[in-house]
Design a protein around this motif. Structure first.
Motif, PDB file in Angstrom:
ATOM      1  N   GLY A  79      20.112   6.626 -11.246  1.00 41.78           N
ATOM      2  CA  GLY A  79      20.335   5.266 -10.778  1.00 41.78           C
ATOM      3  C   GLY A  79      19.037   4.610 -10.365  1.00 41.78           C
ATOM      4  O   GLY A  79      17.945   5.084 -10.633  1.00 41.78           O
ATOM      5  N   GLU A  80      19.135   3.492  -9.670  1.00 43.47           N
ATOM      6  CA  GLU A  80      17.974   2.705  -9.276  1.00 43.47           C
ATOM      7  C   GLU A  80      17.238   3.378  -8.125  1.00 43.47           C
ATOM      8  O   GLU A  80      17.839   3.751  -7.125  1.00 43.47           O
ATOM      9  N   VAL A  81      15.937   3.562  -8.273  1.00 41.24           N
ATOM     10  CA  VAL A  81      15.154   4.242  -7.242  1.00 41.24           C
ATOM     11  C   VAL A  81      14.226   3.276  -6.511  1.00 41.24           C
ATOM     12  O   VAL A  81      13.619   3.649  -5.509  1.00 41.24           O
ATOM     13  N   LEU A  82      14.091   2.079  -7.004  1.00 45.26           N
ATOM     14  CA  LEU A  82      13.177   1.114  -6.408  1.00 45.26           C
ATOM     15  C   LEU A  82      13.946   0.097  -5.573  1.00 45.26           C
ATOM     16  O   LEU A  82      15.070  -0.279  -5.914  1.00 45.26           O
ATOM     17  N   THR A  83      13.319  -0.334  -4.495  1.00 46.94           N
ATOM     18  CA  THR A  83      13.900  -1.382  -3.666  1.00 46.94           C
ATOM     19  C   THR A  83      12.938  -2.553  -3.602  1.00 46.94           C
ATOM     20  O   THR A  83      11.727  -2.398  -3.790  1.00 46.94           O
ATOM     21  N   ALA A  84      13.479  -3.720  -3.324  1.00 51.29           N
ATOM     22  CA  ALA A  84      12.648  -4.915  -3.244  1.00 51.29           C
ATOM     23  C   ALA A  84      11.639  -4.795  -2.105  1.00 51.29           C
ATOM     24  O   ALA A  84      10.477  -5.193  -2.245  1.00 51.29           O
ATOM     25  N   SER A  85      12.070  -4.233  -0.982  1.00 52.77           N
ATOM     26  CA  SER A  85      11.159  -4.121   0.165  1.00 52.77           C
ATOM     27  C   SER A  85       9.987  -3.197  -0.144  1.00 52.77           C
ATOM     28  O   SER A  85       8.851  -3.452   0.285  1.00 52.77           O
ATOM     29  N   LEU A  86      10.249  -2.128  -0.892  1.00 53.12           N
ATOM     30  CA  LEU A  86       9.170  -1.210  -1.270  1.00 53.12           C
ATOM     31  C   LEU A  86       8.138  -1.923  -2.135  1.00 53.12           C
ATOM     32  O   LEU A  86       6.924  -1.852  -1.873  1.00 53.12           O
ATOM     33  N   LEU A  87       8.597  -2.624  -3.156  1.00 58.88           N
ATOM     34  CA  LEU A  87       7.673  -3.302  -4.068  1.00 58.88           C
ATOM     35  C   LEU A  87       6.933  -4.441  -3.371  1.00 58.88           C
ATOM     36  O   LEU A  87       5.740  -4.658  -3.614  1.00 58.88           O
ATOM     37  N   GLU A  88       7.626  -5.169  -2.502  1.00 58.74           N
ATOM     38  CA  GLU A  88       6.964  -6.259  -1.778  1.00 58.74           C
ATOM     39  C   GLU A  88       5.908  -5.712  -0.815  1.00 58.74           C
ATOM     40  O   GLU A  88       4.840  -6.309  -0.642  1.00 58.74           O
ATOM     41  N   GLY A  89       6.207  -4.579  -0.181  1.00 55.39           N
ATOM     42  CA  GLY A  89       5.218  -3.964   0.699  1.00 55.39           C
ATOM     43  C   GLY A  89       3.981  -3.521  -0.061  1.00 55.39           C
ATOM     44  O   GLY A  89       2.848  -3.711   0.401  1.00 55.39           O
ATOM     45  N   LEU A  90       4.194  -2.948  -1.241  1.00 58.42           N
ATOM     46  CA  LEU A  90       3.058  -2.548  -2.074  1.00 58.42           C
ATOM     47  C   LEU A  90       2.253  -3.769  -2.518  1.00 58.42           C
ATOM     48  O   LEU A  90       1.017  -3.737  -2.534  1.00 58.42           O
ATOM     49  N   ALA A  91       2.956  -4.845  -2.867  1.00 57.42           N
ATOM     50  CA  ALA A  91       2.261  -6.066  -3.286  1.00 57.42           C
ATOM     51  C   ALA A  91       1.391  -6.611  -2.162  1.00 57.42           C
ATOM     52  O   ALA A  91       0.245  -7.036  -2.392  1.00 57.42           O
ATOM     53  N   ALA A  92       1.912  -6.594  -0.939  1.00 61.02           N
ATOM     54  CA  ALA A  92       1.129  -7.076   0.203  1.00 61.02           C
ATOM     55  C   ALA A  92      -0.116  -6.217   0.411  1.00 61.02           C
ATOM     56  O   ALA A  92      -1.211  -6.737   0.668  1.00 61.02           O
ATOM     57  N   ASP A  93       0.039  -4.903   0.276  1.00 60.15           N
ATOM     58  CA  ASP A  93      -1.113  -4.005   0.431  1.00 60.15           C
ATOM     59  C   ASP A  93      -2.140  -4.227  -0.678  1.00 60.15           C
ATOM     60  O   ASP A  93      -3.354  -4.195  -0.433  1.00 60.15           O
ATOM     61  N   VAL A  94      -1.660  -4.436  -1.897  1.00 67.69           N
ATOM     62  CA  VAL A  94      -2.570  -4.691  -3.020  1.00 67.69           C
ATOM     63  C   VAL A  94      -3.359  -5.978  -2.786  1.00 67.69           C
ATOM     64  O   VAL A  94      -4.571  -6.038  -3.041  1.00 67.69           O
ATOM     65  N   LEU A  95      -2.694  -7.003  -2.277  1.00 66.58           N
ATOM     66  CA  LEU A  95      -3.385  -8.268  -2.024  1.00 66.58           C
ATOM     67  C   LEU A  95      -4.424  -8.121  -0.915  1.00 66.58           C
ATOM     68  O   LEU A  95      -5.484  -8.754  -0.965  1.00 66.58           O
ATOM     69  N   ARG A  96      -4.142  -7.295   0.077  1.00 70.50           N
ATOM     70  CA  ARG A  96      -5.145  -7.048   1.124  1.00 70.50           C
ATOM     71  C   ARG A  96      -6.383  -6.378   0.532  1.00 70.50           C
ATOM     72  O   ARG A  96      -7.514  -6.731   0.873  1.00 70.50           O
ATOM     73  N   VAL A  97      -6.153  -5.411  -0.337  1.00 71.32           N
ATOM     74  CA  VAL A  97      -7.282  -4.732  -0.978  1.00 71.32           C
ATOM     75  C   VAL A  97      -8.036  -5.698  -1.883  1.00 71.32           C
ATOM     76  O   VAL A  97      -9.270  -5.666  -1.959  1.00 71.32           O
ATOM     77  N   ARG A  98      -7.308  -6.564  -2.553  1.00 69.85           N
ATOM     78  CA  ARG A  98      -7.949  -7.578  -3.403  1.00 69.85           C
ATOM     79  C   ARG A  98      -8.873  -8.470  -2.579  1.00 69.85           C
ATOM     80  O   ARG A  98     -10.000  -8.771  -2.974  1.00 69.85           O
ATOM     81  N   LEU A 102      -1.255  -7.080  -8.789  1.00 70.19           N
ATOM     82  CA  LEU A 102      -2.091  -6.137  -9.533  1.00 70.19           C
ATOM     83  C   LEU A 102      -2.987  -6.858 -10.535  1.00 70.19           C
ATOM     84  O   LEU A 102      -4.151  -6.485 -10.729  1.00 70.19           O
ATOM     85  N   ASP A 103      -2.455  -7.890 -11.165  1.00 70.52           N
ATOM     86  CA  ASP A 103      -3.276  -8.677 -12.093  1.00 70.52           C
ATOM     87  C   ASP A 103      -4.432  -9.351 -11.354  1.00 70.52           C
ATOM     88  O   ASP A 103      -5.563  -9.404 -11.867  1.00 70.52           O
ATOM     89  N   ASP A 104      -4.145  -9.879 -10.160  1.00 72.57           N
ATOM     90  CA  ASP A 104      -5.210 -10.505  -9.366  1.00 72.57           C
ATOM     91  C   ASP A 104      -6.280  -9.480  -8.990  1.00 72.57           C
ATOM     92  O   ASP A 104      -7.480  -9.761  -9.056  1.00 72.57           O
ATOM     93  N   LEU A 105      -5.839  -8.295  -8.579  1.00 73.13           N
ATOM     94  CA  LEU A 105      -6.792  -7.243  -8.224  1.00 73.13           C
ATOM     95  C   LEU A 105      -7.637  -6.851  -9.430  1.00 73.13           C
ATOM     96  O   LEU A 105      -8.865  -6.695  -9.322  1.00 73.13           O
ATOM     97  N   ALA A 106      -6.990  -6.704 -10.580  1.00 75.63           N
ATOM     98  CA  ALA A 106      -7.725  -6.343 -11.798  1.00 75.63           C
ATOM     99  C   ALA A 106      -8.737  -7.423 -12.166  1.00 75.63           C
ATOM    100  O   ALA A 106      -9.854  -7.118 -12.607  1.00 75.63           O
TER     101      ALA A 106
END
Length: 298
Positions: free
Chosen positions: A184-203, A257-261
């Motif tokens: 079944g589905e293993v991903l949640t919206a909160s997980l992906l949004e949290g990762l996106a926020a962390d990626v933007l901080r690193v960017r 991720l595209d912005d970071l790249a």
């Protein structure tokens, strides 16, 4: 002729201060001299990044020390050249010193180092009015250099910590994913949004603290260069999810991720390729093999 020499020395000081300003305080944080030094040391350390992680880890700190040393050395030399043509006539010497014996560039370098370090020994003191202003100004520049160096170091390491925290979070997710991916589905919206926020901080960190790129992350689990591919896979899996919120969060992560790249490619790698190619080049540049998913090697 004397004034031309002094103007040349002043130009060296101005160029150095401009580089310091652009490296530490300008919004782009892109100093010319500092960037050349860091890039050169990073390239020289390239053979070591695949052989010895401990030695490769010195590249970033050595680059910072080298840049600070370049700034300090150029400022000292510049002020020494300013003083040199006016030695000894425009200076008063202590009784035990003979003015006629202190006319060389070495004496000017000594005087410049005394001023920039704010020691104020007093054995050689300017007598001309403009030099009496210039000497304390050099001491002020030395104080600015010291405080700027300390603040620079204190800014870099929190950025490195944020990058390592994101890498470790992705590494833990990857280990969990490899060990057991439930049906079944293993991903949640909160997980992906949290990762996106962390990626933007690193960017943002790569934009504001570009020198952090030249710090080797060391072990794979704390290296964003290694696990960036897994973040891309999570975004792809989320985009194929049945839940609309998960798909939207996956789109946000993909854009982050595209912005970071884009930042990595424009400022450091210059591949002109896709995000996947940029992250692959990022991993290779740090002496790692990129991890792309549960089936990939570490």
């Amino acid at each position: 002729m004397e004034w031309l020499v002094s103007l040349f020395g002043a130009a060296l000081v101005v160029i150095t201060l401009r580089d310091l300003f652009h490296t530490l305080w300008h919004p782009t944080r892109r100093g010319g001299l500092s960037r050349v030094v860091m890039t050169a040391l990073w390239r020289l350390s390239r053979p070591l990044r695949t052989r010895s992680g401990h030695v490769a880890g010195l590249a970033g700190p050595l680059a910072v020390v080298s840049v600070v040393g370049l700034w300090a050395g150029t400022i000292i030399l510049g002020w020494a050249i300013v003083y040199w043509p006016h030695m000894p006539d425009s200076f008063a010497f202590a009784n035990e010193l003979r003015a006629s014996e202190h006319t060389g560039l070495l004496d000017s370098l000594y005087l410049s180092m005394v001023h920039v370090s704010t020691l104020g020994l007093g054995d050689i003191a300017p007598t001309e009015e403009w030099l009496r202003i210039a000497a304390p100004l050099e001491a002020l520049v030395g104080f600015v250099l010291l405080t700027a160096t300390v603040s620079w170091v204190l800014e870099i390491y929190p950025a490195l910590a944020r990058r390592k925290a994101l890498a470790l979070r992705l590494a833990v997710l990857l280990r969990t994913d490899r060990r057991e991916r439930p049906s079944g589905e293993v991903l949640t919206a909160s997980l992906l949004e949290g990762l996106a926020a962390d990626v933007l901080r690193v960017r943002i960190d790569f934009t504001q603290y570009a020198e952090a790129y030249y710090f080797h992350d060391g072990e794979d689990e704390t290296s964003l260069a290694v696990v960036s591919g897994y973040a891309c896979e999570l975004a792809r899996r989320g985009a194929a999810a049945s839940d609309a919120d998960v798909r939207r969060a996956a789109d946000v992560l993909s854009e982050a991720l595209d912005d970071l790249a884009t930042v990595l490619d424009q400022r450091f790698l210059h591949t002109g390729g896709s995000a996947a190619e940029v992250f692959g080049a990022y991993a290779a540049d740090h002496g790692h093999r990129r991890t792309t998913g549960p089936a990939a090697g570490g």
